[in-house]
Design an enzyme around this catalytic site. Sequence first.
Site, PDB file in Angstrom:
ATOM      1  CD  GLU A 170      34.991  39.138  61.416  1.00 31.87           C
ATOM      2  OE1 GLU A 170      33.835  38.761  61.567  1.00 31.87           O
ATOM      3  OE2 GLU A 170      35.813  38.511  60.721  1.00 31.87           O
TER       4      GLU A 170
ATOM      5  CB  CYS B  92      33.104  42.361  50.806  1.00 29.66           C
ATOM      6  SG  CYS B  92      34.148  41.944  49.406  1.00 29.66           S
TER       7      CYS B  92
ATOM      8  CB  CYS C 294      33.070  35.240  47.275  1.00 28.11           C
ATOM      9  SG  CYS C 294      34.235  36.223  46.320  1.00 28.11           S
TER      10      CYS C 294
ATOM     11  CB  CYS D 251      33.266  35.000  51.341  1.00 32.73           C
ATOM     12  SG  CYS D 251      34.129  36.162  52.393  1.00 32.73           S
TER      13      CYS D 251
ATOM     14  CB  CYS E 284      36.623  36.711  55.382  1.00 33.77           C
ATOM     15  SG  CYS E 284      38.048  36.133  54.621  1.00 33.77           S
TER      16      CYS E 284
HETATM   17  N1  SAH Z   1      38.787  39.823  49.018  1.00 32.24           N
HETATM   18  C1  SAH Z   1      40.073  39.221  49.108  1.00 32.24           C
HETATM   19  C2  SAH Z   1      40.604  39.103  50.530  1.00 32.24           C
HETATM   20  C3  SAH Z   1      39.652  38.694  51.617  1.00 32.24           C
HETATM   21  S1  SAH Z   1      39.145  37.023  51.609  1.00 32.24           S
HETATM   22  C4  SAH Z   1      40.084  37.872  48.398  1.00 32.24           C
HETATM   23  O1  SAH Z   1      39.055  37.487  47.873  1.00 32.24           O
HETATM   24  O2  SAH Z   1      41.127  37.263  48.307  1.00 32.24           O
HETATM   25  C5  SAH Z   1      40.582  36.130  52.077  1.00 32.24           C
HETATM   26  C6  SAH Z   1      40.531  34.679  51.692  1.00 32.24           C
HETATM   27  O3  SAH Z   1      39.582  33.950  52.505  1.00 32.24           O
HETATM   28  C7  SAH Z   1      40.112  34.477  50.252  1.00 32.24           C
HETATM   29  O4  SAH Z   1      40.937  33.556  49.603  1.00 32.24           O
HETATM   30  C8  SAH Z   1      38.701  33.959  50.421  1.00 32.24           C
HETATM   31  O5  SAH Z   1      38.295  33.254  49.287  1.00 32.24           O
HETATM   32  C9  SAH Z   1      38.833  33.106  51.682  1.00 32.24           C
HETATM   33  N2  SAH Z   1      37.554  32.693  52.283  1.00 32.24           N
HETATM   34  C10 SAH Z   1      36.402  33.357  52.323  1.00 32.24           C
HETATM   35  N3  SAH Z   1      35.418  32.616  52.885  1.00 32.24           N
HETATM   36  C11 SAH Z   1      35.974  31.431  53.223  1.00 32.24           C
HETATM   37  C12 SAH Z   1      35.479  30.244  53.833  1.00 32.24           C
HETATM   38  N4  SAH Z   1      34.209  30.088  54.189  1.00 32.24           N
HETATM   39  N5  SAH Z   1      36.367  29.221  54.017  1.00 32.24           N
HETATM   40  C13 SAH Z   1      37.658  29.353  53.654  1.00 32.24           C
HETATM   41  N6  SAH Z   1      38.169  30.455  53.077  1.00 32.24           N
HETATM   42  C14 SAH Z   1      37.341  31.484  52.853  1.00 32.24           C
END
Ligand code: SAH
Length: 342
Positions: free
Chosen positions: A90, A110, A114, A117, A332
Site C-alpha cells: 500500500e 512485517c 506489533c 498494527c 499501515c
Molecule cells: N515499522 C515502522 C514503520 C511502519 S509503522 C515503525 O514501527 O515505526 C508507522 C507508524 O504507524 C508506527 O508509528 C506505527 O506504530 C503506527 N501504527 C501502526 N498501527 C497503527 C494503528 N492501528 N493506529 C495508529 N498508528 C498505527
Amino acid sequence: MNDIKDLTPKELEQVLLSWKQESFHARQIFSWIYKKGVTDFDAMSDLPSDLRARLKEGFYILSLNLIKRIESHDGTEKSLFKLKDDNLIEAVIIPAEKRITGCISTQVGCKFACRFCASGKFGFKRNLTSSEMIEEVLYLKNNSQGRKLTHLVFMGIGEPLDNYDFVIKAIRIINSPHTFNIGARRITISTSGVIPAIKKLSGEGLQIELSVSLHAADDKTRSKLMPINKIYPVKDLIAACREYIRKTNRQITFEYVLIKDINSGLQDALKLSKILKVPNCKVNLIPCNAIKELKVQPPEDTEVSSFRDYLLKSDINVTLRRPRGQDIEAACGQLRLRYAKK
Ligand code: SAH
C-alpha cells in the site's frame, strides 16, 4: 529484464558508456521518467532510436499494478498495488494545506508483529527493492492532483530499518536533483527501534528525519505491544536515540500511539515524561486507528487531552496528531489486511 529505477544517475551513465552511448543521455532518461512521468521508452523523443531499442530490451519502467484506490473524505488517498510476484503493498497520499506527503511501504508484510498494527498480521514475505519503493513514489507523484509531492514518510507496511540497504539506496535516489529532488529533511524514516540500524544510520551523513515508535515507556507494556522490545528494551533504545541525536545533531520524534486501557493513563504519561529527559526530541501523540481484528481502540478524547496536558506540564515538546483517512483504513496494512481476507 531489469528495473531501470534501480539505477542511480551514475550507474545509468556507466551502462550507457558500456553500450558505447553518450553518458549525457542518462540525464535525459531520468528527466523523462521522474520529471515528466513518462513510462514508455518509445516516448523519449530526444534519444537516438538505437538507444531506445536497447533500453527496451534491457529495462522496464513500471512494475506495480494498481488494484484499488480509495479516497477519504479528508482527502487522504490510499492505493493498493500488486507486485510482479502477486504480493500486495500500500501507499498513501496525505494532502494538507502547505504540503503533500507520500507514505510508502518498505516490505511485504512485517516481521515485527506489533499488536496494534495490521501490517504484521500475515507475517513477513519479503523486502521491497529500492526500485519498487521508488515506483511507489513515482506513482504518488503522478497522481497527486497536480500538486507537488513535498514530503515522504517511510511509514507504510514494513520496518524500514529491517530493509536497510534498499531503503538507504532508495532515499539517495529520491533525494537526487535528477529524480524527485525531495530534500532529505523532508524525508522521514519511522522505526520500531532496531538499535544496531539506528547506530548505522547515524553514520550515513543523511539529513533525514527519524521517528521512533515508542508507544510505551516501560518494558512490560512495550514488550506486550511490540515484541521487538524484548530484544531492544526501552532503556537501551533511549540511550541509542540520545547517541543518534548527539552524533547527527538532528531531532528525533517519538511516536506514541494511544490505545485505550493499554498505554493511555496518567501513570503512563508520568513514566513517559521521566524517560524523555532527552534533549532535542519531541513526542507525537496519535490516538490509534481502531482495528477490529486486533481489538484495539483509541481512548476517549478527554483521556487523550489529559495525557497531552501532562506531558506539556512536564516541559515535553508534544504534538497531538489526529489520525487521517480513518474511513479508508489508512493505518499501515489495514487495506491489505481487508483485501487479503476477502
Ligand atoms: N515499522 C515502522 C514503520 C511502519 S509503522 C515503525 O514501527 O515505526 C508507522 C507508524 O504507524 C508506527 O508509528 C506505527 O506504530 C503506527 N501504527 C501502526 N498501527 C497503527 C494503528 N492501528 N493506529 C495508529 N498508528 C498505527
